[in-house]
Motif scaffolding. Structure first.
Motif, PDB file in Angstrom:
ATOM      1  N   PHE A  10     -54.311  46.729  56.504  1.00  0.00           N
ATOM      2  CA  PHE A  10     -55.510  47.388  55.778  1.00  0.00           C
ATOM      3  C   PHE A  10     -56.689  46.588  56.070  1.00  0.00           C
ATOM      4  N   ASP A  11     -57.735  47.048  56.744  1.00  0.00           N
ATOM      5  CA  ASP A  11     -58.957  46.245  57.179  1.00  0.00           C
ATOM      6  C   ASP A  11     -59.989  47.204  56.475  1.00  0.00           C
ATOM      7  N   LEU A  12     -60.585  46.832  55.469  1.00  0.00           N
ATOM      8  CA  LEU A  12     -61.597  47.723  54.821  1.00  0.00           C
ATOM      9  C   LEU A  12     -62.826  47.701  55.596  1.00  0.00           C
ATOM     10  N   ASP A  13     -63.253  46.735  56.319  1.00  0.00           N
ATOM     11  CA  ASP A  13     -64.717  46.911  57.078  1.00  0.00           C
ATOM     12  C   ASP A  13     -64.363  47.694  58.178  1.00  0.00           C
ATOM     13  N   SER A  14     -63.252  47.698  58.944  1.00  0.00           N
ATOM     14  CA  SER A  14     -62.985  48.663  59.946  1.00  0.00           C
ATOM     15  C   SER A  14     -62.657  50.039  59.464  1.00  0.00           C
ATOM     16  N   SER A  15     -62.327  50.146  58.315  1.00  0.00           N
ATOM     17  CA  SER A  15     -62.046  51.523  57.906  1.00  0.00           C
ATOM     18  C   SER A  15     -63.550  52.232  57.460  1.00  0.00           C
ATOM     19  N   VAL A  16     -64.250  51.536  56.791  1.00  0.00           N
ATOM     20  CA  VAL A  16     -65.660  52.014  56.533  1.00  0.00           C
ATOM     21  C   VAL A  16     -66.387  52.178  57.813  1.00  0.00           C
ATOM     22  N   GLU A  17     -66.265  51.241  58.478  1.00  0.00           N
ATOM     23  CA  GLU A  17     -67.040  51.377  60.035  1.00  0.00           C
ATOM     24  C   GLU A  17     -66.581  52.710  60.611  1.00  0.00           C
ATOM     25  N   ALA A  18     -65.269  52.961  60.706  1.00  0.00           N
ATOM     26  CA  ALA A  18     -64.807  54.235  61.424  1.00  0.00           C
ATOM     27  C   ALA A  18     -65.228  55.433  60.609  1.00  0.00           C
ATOM     28  N   ALA A  19     -65.334  55.410  59.323  1.00  0.00           N
ATOM     29  CA  ALA A  19     -65.845  56.569  58.785  1.00  0.00           C
ATOM     30  C   ALA A  19     -67.412  56.893  58.831  1.00  0.00           C
ATOM     31  N   MET A  20     -68.066  55.723  58.750  1.00  0.00           N
ATOM     32  CA  MET A  20     -69.540  55.830  59.059  1.00  0.00           C
ATOM     33  C   MET A  20     -69.669  56.485  60.394  1.00  0.00           C
ATOM     34  N   LEU A  21     -68.990  56.014  61.481  1.00  0.00           N
ATOM     35  CA  LEU A  21     -69.432  56.717  62.802  1.00  0.00           C
ATOM     36  C   LEU A  21     -68.976  58.098  62.823  1.00  0.00           C
ATOM     37  N   LEU A  22     -67.935  58.486  61.944  1.00  0.00           N
ATOM     38  CA  LEU A  22     -67.586  60.033  62.031  1.00  0.00           C
ATOM     39  C   LEU A  22     -68.583  60.778  61.198  1.00  0.00           C
ATOM     40  N   PHE A  23     -69.174  60.315  60.009  1.00  0.00           N
ATOM     41  CA  PHE A  23     -69.928  60.965  59.458  1.00  0.00           C
ATOM     42  C   PHE A  23     -71.297  61.045  60.127  1.00  0.00           C
ATOM     43  N   TRP A  24     -71.701  59.863  60.910  1.00  0.00           N
ATOM     44  CA  TRP A  24     -72.771  59.893  61.840  1.00  0.00           C
ATOM     45  C   TRP A  24     -72.960  60.858  62.974  1.00  0.00           C
ATOM     46  N   GLU A  25     -71.626  61.177  63.525  1.00  0.00           N
ATOM     47  CA  GLU A  25     -71.593  61.858  64.712  1.00  0.00           C
ATOM     48  C   GLU A  25     -71.458  63.382  63.987  1.00  0.00           C
ATOM     49  N   SER A  26     -70.623  63.828  62.945  1.00  0.00           N
ATOM     50  CA  SER A  26     -70.315  65.093  62.622  1.00  0.00           C
ATOM     51  C   SER A  26     -71.077  65.572  61.322  1.00  0.00           C
ATOM     52  N   GLY A  27     -71.563  64.769  60.597  1.00  0.00           N
ATOM     53  CA  GLY A  27     -71.916  65.208  59.215  1.00  0.00           C
ATOM     54  C   GLY A  27     -70.907  65.224  58.122  1.00  0.00           C
ATOM     55  N   TYR A  28     -71.414  65.145  56.739  1.00  0.00           N
ATOM     56  CA  TYR A  28     -70.666  65.496  55.677  1.00  0.00           C
ATOM     57  C   TYR A  28     -69.486  66.655  55.609  1.00  0.00           C
ATOM     58  N   ASP A  29     -70.154  67.759  55.679  1.00  0.00           N
ATOM     59  CA  ASP A  29     -69.154  69.082  55.428  1.00  0.00           C
ATOM     60  C   ASP A  29     -68.206  69.178  56.536  1.00  0.00           C
ATOM     61  N   ALA A  30     -68.744  69.050  57.622  1.00  0.00           N
ATOM     62  CA  ALA A  30     -67.941  69.110  58.998  1.00  0.00           C
ATOM     63  C   ALA A  30     -66.677  68.111  59.073  1.00  0.00           C
ATOM     64  N   THR A  31     -66.954  67.010  58.367  1.00  0.00           N
ATOM     65  CA  THR A  31     -65.838  65.862  58.567  1.00  0.00           C
ATOM     66  C   THR A  31     -64.836  66.272  57.337  1.00  0.00           C
ATOM     67  N   SER A  32     -63.604  66.484  57.615  1.00  0.00           N
ATOM     68  CA  SER A  32     -62.515  66.733  56.990  1.00  0.00           C
ATOM     69  C   SER A  32     -61.857  65.536  56.398  1.00  0.00           C
ATOM     70  N   LEU A  33     -61.117  65.619  55.427  1.00  0.00           N
ATOM     71  CA  LEU A  33     -60.357  64.387  54.756  1.00  0.00           C
ATOM     72  C   LEU A  33     -59.258  63.901  55.651  1.00  0.00           C
ATOM     73  N   ALA A  34     -58.480  65.068  56.462  1.00  0.00           N
ATOM     74  CA  ALA A  34     -57.413  64.530  57.341  1.00  0.00           C
ATOM     75  C   ALA A  34     -58.385  63.865  58.578  1.00  0.00           C
ATOM     76  N   GLN A  35     -59.413  64.189  59.087  1.00  0.00           N
ATOM     77  CA  GLN A  35     -59.923  63.437  60.079  1.00  0.00           C
ATOM     78  C   GLN A  35     -60.393  61.961  59.561  1.00  0.00           C
ATOM     79  N   LEU A  36     -61.035  61.801  58.394  1.00  0.00           N
ATOM     80  CA  LEU A  36     -61.279  60.511  57.744  1.00  0.00           C
ATOM     81  C   LEU A  36     -59.875  59.423  57.676  1.00  0.00           C
ATOM     82  N   ARG A  37     -58.968  60.210  57.157  1.00  0.00           N
ATOM     83  CA  ARG A  37     -57.741  59.316  57.085  1.00  0.00           C
ATOM     84  C   ARG A  37     -57.311  58.928  58.494  1.00  0.00           C
ATOM     85  N   ALA A  38     -57.307  59.765  59.432  1.00  0.00           N
ATOM     86  CA  ALA A  38     -56.867  59.476  60.880  1.00  0.00           C
ATOM     87  C   ALA A  38     -57.795  58.247  61.311  1.00  0.00           C
ATOM     88  N   ALA A  39     -59.038  58.628  61.176  1.00  0.00           N
ATOM     89  CA  ALA A  39     -59.846  57.734  62.129  1.00  0.00           C
ATOM     90  C   ALA A  39     -59.927  56.379  61.104  1.00  0.00           C
TER      91      ALA A  39
END
Length: 206
Positions: A10-39
């Motif tokens: 588990f790498d906290l920094d990398s995980s948060v970075e991945a989530a940030m990029l996903l929210f940045w690209e798609s937005g909060y509502d359009a980002t699902s929990l499954a997408q977040l966990r996968a990213a």
């Protein structure tokens, strides 16, 4: 005793970075929990044990952005820089960051409601940061007036709001694919406007 919770890699920094990029690209509502966990490369158990909720991940992602890409606005509060230099450095740095194809275009903070969706708490976090930047601009304008670099009659709040609007306006333009050169040219014109308010300037008909 067997270890539980986070996986060994588990790498906290990398995980948060991945989530940030996903929210940045798609937005909060359009980002699902499954997408977040996968990213983020997390199991459901690790996800909830670490962040508690999707809201918790978003909050961590916003702080990650502020501490990394969002640092382009730091010159606004740099008292060792001349006010004009601080303003121009912020705008030009923001153009470079927002048009970089290495990450989602635009600014996560500037995208505002598009990123946060209908969640009022998440929107409030972004509004707080935008207010912070606008207040720094107001302080910068006030300092420029105090040292004789702007007309004494300049409205601090009005000019700060105009400059902040320009900064925020870069976001949809970058998102729409307006190239960096054009946006940098617009910064040049904005700084010419700034120069026109210098005491004694002949560029302003008062």
């Amino acid at each position: 005793m067997a270890r539980t919770g986070r996986p060994r890699k588990f790498d906290l920094d990398s995980s948060v970075e991945a989530a940030m990029l996903l929210f940045w690209e798609s937005g909060y509502d359009a980002t699902s929990l499954a997408q977040l966990r996968a990213a983020m490369g997390l199991s459901s158990a690790s996800f909830y044990a670490t962040f508690g909720s999707k809201e918790g991940v978003f909050d961590a992602a916003v702080q990650r952005y502020i501490g990394s890409y969002g640092r382009v606005t730091l010159p606004l509060a740099a008292v060792d820089l001349e006010p004009r230099e601080a303003m121009e450095k912020t705008l030009r740095g923001s153009v470079i960051m927002q048009t970089d194809p290495a990450h989602p275009l635009g600014c996560l903070i500037g995208l505002g409601s598009l990123i946060a969706g209908a969640d009022e708490n998440r929107r409030a976090a972004l509004e707080t940061r935008r207010t912070f930047d606008r207040e720094n601009m107001a302080a910068l304008v006030e300092r420029a007036i105090a040292v004789g670099k702007l007309e004494p009659r300049t409205s601090i709040e009005a000019l700060a709001t105009m400059l902040h609007s320009f900064l925020l306006g870069l976001t949809p333009l970058a998102r729409d694919g307006v190239d960096a050169e054009t946006l940098q040219d617009s910064v040049t014109e904005m700084m010419r406007f700034w120069d026109s308010m210098y005491p004694g300037s002949e560029a302003v008909d008062r």
